[in-house]
Design a protein around this motif. Structure first.
Motif, PDB file in Angstrom:
ATOM      1  N   THR A   1      36.861 -73.551  65.620  1.00  0.00           N
ATOM      2  CA  THR A   1      36.901 -74.987  65.881  1.00  0.00           C
ATOM      3  C   THR A   1      37.613 -75.671  64.730  1.00  0.00           C
ATOM      4  O   THR A   1      37.574 -75.201  63.590  1.00  0.00           O
ATOM      5  CB  THR A   1      35.491 -75.608  66.027  1.00  0.00           C
ATOM      6  OG1 THR A   1      34.768 -75.453  64.804  1.00  0.00           O
ATOM      7  CG2 THR A   1      34.724 -74.994  67.184  1.00  0.00           C
TER       8      THR A   1
ATOM      9  N   LYS B   1      31.433 -78.306  75.119  1.00  0.00           N
ATOM     10  CA  LYS B   1      32.583 -77.411  75.048  1.00  0.00           C
ATOM     11  C   LYS B   1      33.801 -78.108  75.656  1.00  0.00           C
ATOM     12  O   LYS B   1      33.692 -78.794  76.665  1.00  0.00           O
ATOM     13  CB  LYS B   1      32.258 -76.134  75.828  1.00  0.00           C
ATOM     14  CG  LYS B   1      33.382 -75.134  75.904  1.00  0.00           C
ATOM     15  CD  LYS B   1      32.956 -73.935  76.764  1.00  0.00           C
ATOM     16  CE  LYS B   1      34.070 -72.975  76.992  1.00  0.00           C
ATOM     17  NZ  LYS B   1      35.119 -73.468  77.883  1.00  0.00           N
ATOM     18  N   ASN B   2      34.955 -77.919  75.019  1.00  0.00           N
ATOM     19  CA  ASN B   2      36.192 -78.497  75.553  1.00  0.00           C
ATOM     20  C   ASN B   2      36.504 -77.927  76.926  1.00  0.00           C
ATOM     21  O   ASN B   2      36.276 -76.751  77.181  1.00  0.00           O
ATOM     22  CB  ASN B   2      37.377 -78.176  74.631  1.00  0.00           C
ATOM     23  CG  ASN B   2      37.334 -78.918  73.330  1.00  0.00           C
ATOM     24  OD1 ASN B   2      36.355 -79.538  72.974  1.00  0.00           O
ATOM     25  ND2 ASN B   2      38.423 -78.827  72.603  1.00  0.00           N
TER      26      ASN B   2
ATOM     27  N   HIS C   1      41.602 -75.994  75.878  1.00  0.00           N
ATOM     28  CA  HIS C   1      41.787 -75.662  74.469  1.00  0.00           C
ATOM     29  C   HIS C   1      43.119 -74.935  74.301  1.00  0.00           C
ATOM     30  O   HIS C   1      43.715 -74.473  75.266  1.00  0.00           O
ATOM     31  CB  HIS C   1      40.607 -74.850  73.907  1.00  0.00           C
ATOM     32  CG  HIS C   1      40.553 -73.428  74.361  1.00  0.00           C
ATOM     33  ND1 HIS C   1      39.708 -72.988  75.343  1.00  0.00           N
ATOM     34  CD2 HIS C   1      41.245 -72.333  73.965  1.00  0.00           C
ATOM     35  CE1 HIS C   1      39.873 -71.696  75.530  1.00  0.00           C
ATOM     36  NE2 HIS C   1      40.812 -71.274  74.718  1.00  0.00           N
TER      37      HIS C   1
ATOM     38  N   THR D   1      33.142 -70.098  66.062  1.00  0.00           N
ATOM     39  CA  THR D   1      32.224 -70.653  67.051  1.00  0.00           C
ATOM     40  C   THR D   1      31.999 -69.653  68.161  1.00  0.00           C
ATOM     41  O   THR D   1      32.840 -68.790  68.413  1.00  0.00           O
ATOM     42  CB  THR D   1      32.736 -71.995  67.616  1.00  0.00           C
ATOM     43  OG1 THR D   1      31.685 -72.636  68.339  1.00  0.00           O
ATOM     44  CG2 THR D   1      33.933 -71.808  68.519  1.00  0.00           C
TER      45      THR D   1
ATOM     46  N   GLY E   1      35.283 -80.074  65.678  1.00  0.00           N
ATOM     47  CA  GLY E   1      34.584 -79.241  66.654  1.00  0.00           C
ATOM     48  C   GLY E   1      35.370 -78.858  67.890  1.00  0.00           C
ATOM     49  O   GLY E   1      34.805 -78.283  68.821  1.00  0.00           O
ATOM     50  N   ASN E   2      36.674 -79.132  67.937  1.00  0.00           N
ATOM     51  CA  ASN E   2      37.498 -78.753  69.084  1.00  0.00           C
ATOM     52  C   ASN E   2      37.829 -77.265  69.008  1.00  0.00           C
ATOM     53  O   ASN E   2      38.351 -76.793  68.005  1.00  0.00           O
ATOM     54  CB  ASN E   2      38.793 -79.571  69.102  1.00  0.00           C
ATOM     55  CG  ASN E   2      38.515 -81.038  69.232  1.00  0.00           C
ATOM     56  OD1 ASN E   2      37.944 -81.485  70.216  1.00  0.00           O
ATOM     57  ND2 ASN E   2      38.884 -81.805  68.212  1.00  0.00           N
ATOM     58  N   GLU E   3      37.530 -76.545  70.081  1.00  0.00           N
ATOM     59  CA  GLU E   3      37.746 -75.106  70.101  1.00  0.00           C
ATOM     60  C   GLU E   3      39.225 -74.752  70.274  1.00  0.00           C
ATOM     61  O   GLU E   3      39.957 -75.451  70.959  1.00  0.00           O
ATOM     62  CB  GLU E   3      36.973 -74.453  71.259  1.00  0.00           C
ATOM     63  CG  GLU E   3      35.493 -74.652  71.220  1.00  0.00           C
ATOM     64  CD  GLU E   3      35.015 -75.845  72.032  1.00  0.00           C
ATOM     65  OE1 GLU E   3      35.849 -76.507  72.689  1.00  0.00           O
ATOM     66  OE2 GLU E   3      33.809 -76.131  72.005  1.00  0.00           O
TER      67      GLU E   3
END
Length: 117
Positions: free
Chosen positions: A102, A62-63, A66, A89, A106-108
């Motif tokens: 995301t 997990k970032n 964000h 997500t 895959g970056n939230e």
């Protein structure tokens, strides 16, 4: 001493593709399209921007940071971002008024609801 926020650095396995995705998602302009530093901004002379840089590994956790966005119409904006390639997500947020998505790597990020009056 005065600081000006210049940009947020985003690690990416494909900086050009991810930078293009965010430029489309945000309606921003590309100010540097080099493969090793792909930069977008709200306008050529406006900061902060997003700078995408290459890394060899894919995102795995997990970032720790964000971005949150507050659109005029949350439902319409979520639908638009999903059509561009975003994904829903679950990062343990539970049932909330915001929607957690995301980007293609895959970056939230969150799409917030209307600001309370």
């Amino acid at each position: 001493m005065t600081l000006q926020w210049e940009q947020v650095i985003v690690d990416a396995t494909d900086p050009v593709a991810l930078g293009r995705w965010w430029a489309e998602a945000l309606g921003w302009v590309v100010v540097n399209d080099a493969a090793d530093e792909y930069e977008i901004r709200p306008a050529p002379d406006r900061v902060p921007g997003l700078l995408f840089v290459p890394v060899p590994e894919k995102k795995s956790l997990k970032n720790r940071l964000h971005l949150d966005f507050r659109p005029d119409d949350q439902g319409a904006e979520v639908a638009r971002l999903l059509a561009l390639g975003a994904r829903h997500t679950d990062i343990g947020q539970g049932e909330q008024s915001w929607v957690t998505l995301t980007d293609p790597e895959g970056n939230e990020f969150c799409v917030l609801g209307s600001r309370p009056v």
